[in-house]
Design a protein around this motif. Structure first.
Motif, PDB file in Angstrom:
ATOM      1  N   VAL A  89      25.833 -13.389  23.552  1.00 39.60           N
ATOM      2  CA  VAL A  89      25.432 -14.117  22.342  1.00 39.60           C
ATOM      3  C   VAL A  89      24.100 -13.584  21.820  1.00 39.60           C
ATOM      4  O   VAL A  89      23.922 -13.391  20.610  1.00 39.60           O
ATOM      5  CB  VAL A  89      25.340 -15.623  22.643  1.00 39.60           C
ATOM      6  CG1 VAL A  89      24.862 -16.391  21.413  1.00 39.60           C
ATOM      7  CG2 VAL A  89      26.698 -16.152  23.105  1.00 39.60           C
ATOM      8  N   ALA A  90      23.155 -13.344  22.746  1.00 40.10           N
ATOM      9  CA  ALA A  90      21.852 -12.820  22.341  1.00 40.10           C
ATOM     10  C   ALA A  90      21.995 -11.448  21.695  1.00 40.10           C
ATOM     11  O   ALA A  90      21.327 -11.151  20.686  1.00 40.10           O
ATOM     12  CB  ALA A  90      20.923 -12.735  23.551  1.00 40.10           C
ATOM     13  N   TYR A  91      22.866 -10.620  22.240  1.00 43.33           N
ATOM     14  CA  TYR A  91      23.053  -9.266  21.687  1.00 43.33           C
ATOM     15  C   TYR A  91      23.643  -9.337  20.284  1.00 43.33           C
ATOM     16  O   TYR A  91      23.192  -8.636  19.371  1.00 43.33           O
ATOM     17  CB  TYR A  91      23.950  -8.448  22.607  1.00 43.33           C
ATOM     18  CG  TYR A  91      23.989  -6.984  22.254  1.00 43.33           C
ATOM     19  CD1 TYR A  91      23.119  -6.084  22.857  1.00 43.33           C
ATOM     20  CD2 TYR A  91      24.878  -6.491  21.299  1.00 43.33           C
ATOM     21  CE1 TYR A  91      23.133  -4.745  22.527  1.00 43.33           C
ATOM     22  CE2 TYR A  91      24.901  -5.154  20.959  1.00 43.33           C
ATOM     23  CZ  TYR A  91      24.035  -4.283  21.572  1.00 43.33           C
ATOM     24  OH  TYR A  91      24.051  -2.954  21.240  1.00 43.33           O
ATOM     25  N   VAL A  92      24.672 -10.190  20.101  1.00 43.42           N
ATOM     26  CA  VAL A  92      25.283 -10.312  18.775  1.00 43.42           C
ATOM     27  C   VAL A  92      24.261 -10.836  17.768  1.00 43.42           C
ATOM     28  O   VAL A  92      24.149 -10.314  16.646  1.00 43.42           O
ATOM     29  CB  VAL A  92      26.512 -11.244  18.841  1.00 43.42           C
ATOM     30  CG1 VAL A  92      27.008 -11.573  17.442  1.00 43.42           C
ATOM     31  CG2 VAL A  92      27.620 -10.592  19.656  1.00 43.42           C
ATOM     32  N   ALA A  93      23.487 -11.848  18.159  1.00 45.14           N
ATOM     33  CA  ALA A  93      22.501 -12.423  17.242  1.00 45.14           C
ATOM     34  C   ALA A  93      21.448 -11.392  16.859  1.00 45.14           C
ATOM     35  O   ALA A  93      21.101 -11.256  15.674  1.00 45.14           O
ATOM     36  CB  ALA A  93      21.847 -13.649  17.880  1.00 45.14           C
ATOM     37  N   ALA A  94      20.924 -10.658  17.843  1.00 43.83           N
ATOM     38  CA  ALA A  94      19.885  -9.672  17.550  1.00 43.83           C
ATOM     39  C   ALA A  94      20.424  -8.535  16.695  1.00 43.83           C
ATOM     40  O   ALA A  94      19.763  -8.079  15.746  1.00 43.83           O
ATOM     41  CB  ALA A  94      19.310  -9.134  18.865  1.00 43.83           C
ATOM     42  N   SER A  95      21.618  -8.051  17.006  1.00 38.14           N
ATOM     43  CA  SER A  95      22.178  -6.928  16.251  1.00 38.14           C
ATOM     44  C   SER A  95      22.539  -7.339  14.827  1.00 38.14           C
ATOM     45  O   SER A  95      22.286  -6.574  13.880  1.00 38.14           O
ATOM     46  CB  SER A  95      23.403  -6.360  16.974  1.00 38.14           C
ATOM     47  OG  SER A  95      24.392  -7.361  17.158  1.00 38.14           O
TER      48      SER A  95
ATOM     49  N   GLY B 173      27.908  -0.036  13.893  1.00 35.79           N
ATOM     50  CA  GLY B 173      28.649   0.835  14.795  1.00 35.79           C
ATOM     51  C   GLY B 173      27.791   1.334  15.940  1.00 35.79           C
ATOM     52  O   GLY B 173      28.249   1.407  17.093  1.00 35.79           O
ATOM     53  N   LEU B 174      26.518   1.675  15.645  1.00 32.98           N
ATOM     54  CA  LEU B 174      25.615   2.117  16.707  1.00 32.98           C
ATOM     55  C   LEU B 174      25.330   0.991  17.700  1.00 32.98           C
ATOM     56  O   LEU B 174      25.279   1.222  18.921  1.00 32.98           O
ATOM     57  CB  LEU B 174      24.302   2.620  16.098  1.00 32.98           C
ATOM     58  CG  LEU B 174      24.335   4.012  15.462  1.00 32.98           C
ATOM     59  CD1 LEU B 174      22.972   4.336  14.863  1.00 32.98           C
ATOM     60  CD2 LEU B 174      24.727   5.065  16.477  1.00 32.98           C
ATOM     61  N   TYR B 175      25.147  -0.243  17.177  1.00 25.45           N
ATOM     62  CA  TYR B 175      24.930  -1.378  18.081  1.00 25.45           C
ATOM     63  C   TYR B 175      26.157  -1.613  18.962  1.00 25.45           C
ATOM     64  O   TYR B 175      26.041  -1.945  20.144  1.00 25.45           O
ATOM     65  CB  TYR B 175      24.612  -2.643  17.282  1.00 25.45           C
ATOM     66  CG  TYR B 175      23.207  -2.684  16.727  1.00 25.45           C
ATOM     67  CD1 TYR B 175      22.107  -2.536  17.560  1.00 25.45           C
ATOM     68  CD2 TYR B 175      22.982  -2.879  15.371  1.00 25.45           C
ATOM     69  CE1 TYR B 175      20.814  -2.579  17.051  1.00 25.45           C
ATOM     70  CE2 TYR B 175      21.699  -2.927  14.852  1.00 25.45           C
ATOM     71  CZ  TYR B 175      20.618  -2.771  15.692  1.00 25.45           C
ATOM     72  OH  TYR B 175      19.346  -2.805  15.196  1.00 25.45           O
ATOM     73  N   GLY B 176      27.344  -1.448  18.368  1.00 26.93           N
ATOM     74  CA  GLY B 176      28.562  -1.588  19.164  1.00 26.93           C
ATOM     75  C   GLY B 176      28.656  -0.538  20.252  1.00 26.93           C
ATOM     76  O   GLY B 176      29.022  -0.843  21.398  1.00 26.93           O
ATOM     77  N   LEU B 177      28.309   0.714  19.924  1.00 24.85           N
ATOM     78  CA  LEU B 177      28.322   1.784  20.921  1.00 24.85           C
ATOM     79  C   LEU B 177      27.302   1.504  22.023  1.00 24.85           C
ATOM     80  O   LEU B 177      27.588   1.708  23.217  1.00 24.85           O
ATOM     81  CB  LEU B 177      28.014   3.125  20.249  1.00 24.85           C
ATOM     82  CG  LEU B 177      27.912   4.345  21.180  1.00 24.85           C
ATOM     83  CD1 LEU B 177      29.225   4.572  21.912  1.00 24.85           C
ATOM     84  CD2 LEU B 177      27.501   5.579  20.395  1.00 24.85           C
ATOM     85  N   LEU B 178      26.126   1.002  21.646  1.00 21.96           N
ATOM     86  CA  LEU B 178      25.103   0.691  22.639  1.00 21.96           C
ATOM     87  C   LEU B 178      25.575  -0.416  23.581  1.00 21.96           C
ATOM     88  O   LEU B 178      25.338  -0.345  24.801  1.00 21.96           O
ATOM     89  CB  LEU B 178      23.808   0.267  21.941  1.00 21.96           C
ATOM     90  CG  LEU B 178      22.640  -0.132  22.856  1.00 21.96           C
ATOM     91  CD1 LEU B 178      22.234   1.041  23.745  1.00 21.96           C
ATOM     92  CD2 LEU B 178      21.450  -0.619  22.027  1.00 21.96           C
TER      93      LEU B 178
END
Length: 479
Positions: free
Chosen positions: A389-395, A425-430
């Motif tokens: 959840v934190a990753y989705v919110a930050a990205s 896309g870069l956030y998804g790859l990360l």
């Protein structure tokens, strides 16, 4: 003022250098928070109980032999008492442990520590107790022995909540301590030596933190463990022969014989019980710090090369996603992340010079700063929310802000939306790189190869000499 091509390149290079220092400082912040987490684990262990290791049941007794010898000559001749003190020990022929561990999470501020309460039902069998019968080393000596002690050594006795013992079906009182000099922490019961087989049944409730270990100190050992924890990590010197992990918990079964493990022989030689304490506690019985327990080629702690550490069967109650470990890994990709974004912006300038505004170095700096702050935002949110959840919110926050800024920086909402989508896309790859530890290298390599291939295809028709001349033209006209 218009920047020349080389001036702009130098400015962007300086910006990348500054952002590298910013990312380094964020990395230091991640290390500090991870250190605070370790302090929280140590605090819980000091207040409750640390990683637990169990040795026993085990039989031992202390014996003393005395005899008289003549010393001196002539009138100086006299009798002198010589004395030999020794300890007799015997491992069980079979040891069966049936246990169930219930997890008990503890908190120190924001930090979670995985504790457990385990019930261990231990059954040990001895065919005979011949090894506990002393033998004289001197004919006619006086030989005395204490009562036989049945001991169970425990790494941290503060975790012992209850213990009940039966010998051949008869209840026996249990006392603190083991009466063994090498393994002082635990419990014991004294009884008189008798002939014939011996069966011991011990039921114990044991509380601990993060890790539970059992020493296979018997000719045949079987450990059956069930727990409600969904993310076990099996370790020690032997993996379970059967294991099943489900959303409701796990079940593991170990079977070890004396042909495979030297634990029983090592206990007789006073080997060390070295529990893998996640917070750096002392090894039981040896005073060795687990910080020195880096494994050598034989899998033994380096500080114990001269003294054998006992084999153990072990399970750790770990969290599958540690936000500080993942945040640290994310920061390590930060510079690559910034570089790829700058390449994307520069590529947009090159391919659409007639439709896109020239991007100023200050704008590059603001974009890079926003990208860098993503990692700090991720760290801060992951302390309060699940990491996903934190990753989705930050990205989403960072990609949204950069998409809006990109629509003005690149001269249109379409270009800004494409810029935001590329960042998404870069956030998804990360995220894939962070969560696929075993395949991170191949995924990252294929992703970079695809990006380089895409840049080569998009710029295959660019006349770089003419491009450099056109970018340098404003400076020439100004002169």
């Amino acid at each position: 003022m218009r920047f020349s091509l080389w001036g702009k390149a130098l400015a962007i290079g300086a910006i990348v250098g500054v952002l590298t220092m910013v990312l380094a400082r964020i990395g230091f912040l991640v290390d500090e928070r991870r250190g605070r987490q370790q302090e929280a684990i140590q605090s819980v262990q000091q207040s409750q109980a640390g990683a637990q290791a169990v040795l026993g049941p085990w039989l031992h007794r202390r014996c003393v032999e005395e005899w008289e010898v003549e010393v001196g000559e002539g009138k100086e001749r006299r009798l002198q008492t010589e004395r030999r003190e020794f300890r007799l020990q015997q491992a069980p022929q079979s040891l069966t442990v049936k246990s169930f561990a219930t997890t008990e999470p503890r908190y120190r501020g924001l930090f979670k520590v995985n504790g457990f309460l385990g019930r261990l039902d231990m059954s040990a069998q001895w065919a005979n107790l011949a090894s506990l019968e002393p033998e004289r080393s001197v004919k006619g000596s006086r030989l005395t022995c204490d009562s036989v002690q049945l001991m169970v050594a425990v790494a941290d006795t503060r975790g012992v909540q209850r213990a009940e013992l039966k010998l051949n079906g008869q209840a026996l009182a249990v006392s603190a301590g083991t009466e063994h000099p090498q393994y002082p922490r635990g419990l014991h019961a004294a009884f008189d030596l008798a002939q014939g087989p011996l069966a011991a049944e011990l039921s114990m409730d044991l509380r601990g933190t993060s890790r539970l270990e059992v020493v296979p100190a018997a000719a045949q050992v079987e450990w059956d463990l069930r727990s409600d924890w969904q993310h076990p990590s099996f370790g020690g010197r032997f993996l379970p022969v059967q294991r099943e992990v489900t959303p409701e918990g796990f079940h593991a079964l170990w079977r070890v014989s004396e042909l495979a493990s030297s634990a029983a022989r090592d206990v007789s030689k006073s080997g060390l019980l070295c529990p893998a304490d996640t917070a750096g506690g002392a090894a039981m019985g040896g005073g060795m710090e687990s910080d020195d327990a880096a494994a050598d080629d034989n899998g033994l702690p380096r500080a114990a090369r001269d003294v054998r550490c006992l084999d153990t069967l072990a399970v750790s109650f770990i969290d599958p996603i540690n936000p500080y470990v993942l945040a640290d890994r994310a920061v390590k990709y930060g510079l690559l992340f910034v570089t790829l974004t700058f390449v994307a912006v520069a590529l947009t300038e090159v391919l659409a010079r007639s439709r896109v505004r020239r991007v100023h170095p200050v704008q590059y700096a603001l974009v890079g700063l926003a990208l860098s702050l993503f990692f700090m935002l991720l760290l801060a949110l992951s302390e309060h929310l699940k990491f996903e959840v934190a990753y989705v919110a930050a990205s989403v926050a960072c990609a949204g802000v950069l998409a809006m800024y990109g629509s003005h920086m690149l001269g249109g909402w379409r270009a800004g939306s494409a810029f935001g989508a590329a960042l998404g896309g870069l956030y998804g790859l990360l995220y894939v790189l962070l969560t696929r530890e075993q395949t991170a290298l191949v995924v990252g390599t294929l992703g970079l190869f695809a990006l380089v291939a895409a840049v080569m295809m998009l710029t295959r028709r660019v006349d770089w000499y003419r491009l450099f001349d056109d970018l340098s033209a404003p400076r020439a006209r100004a002169e």
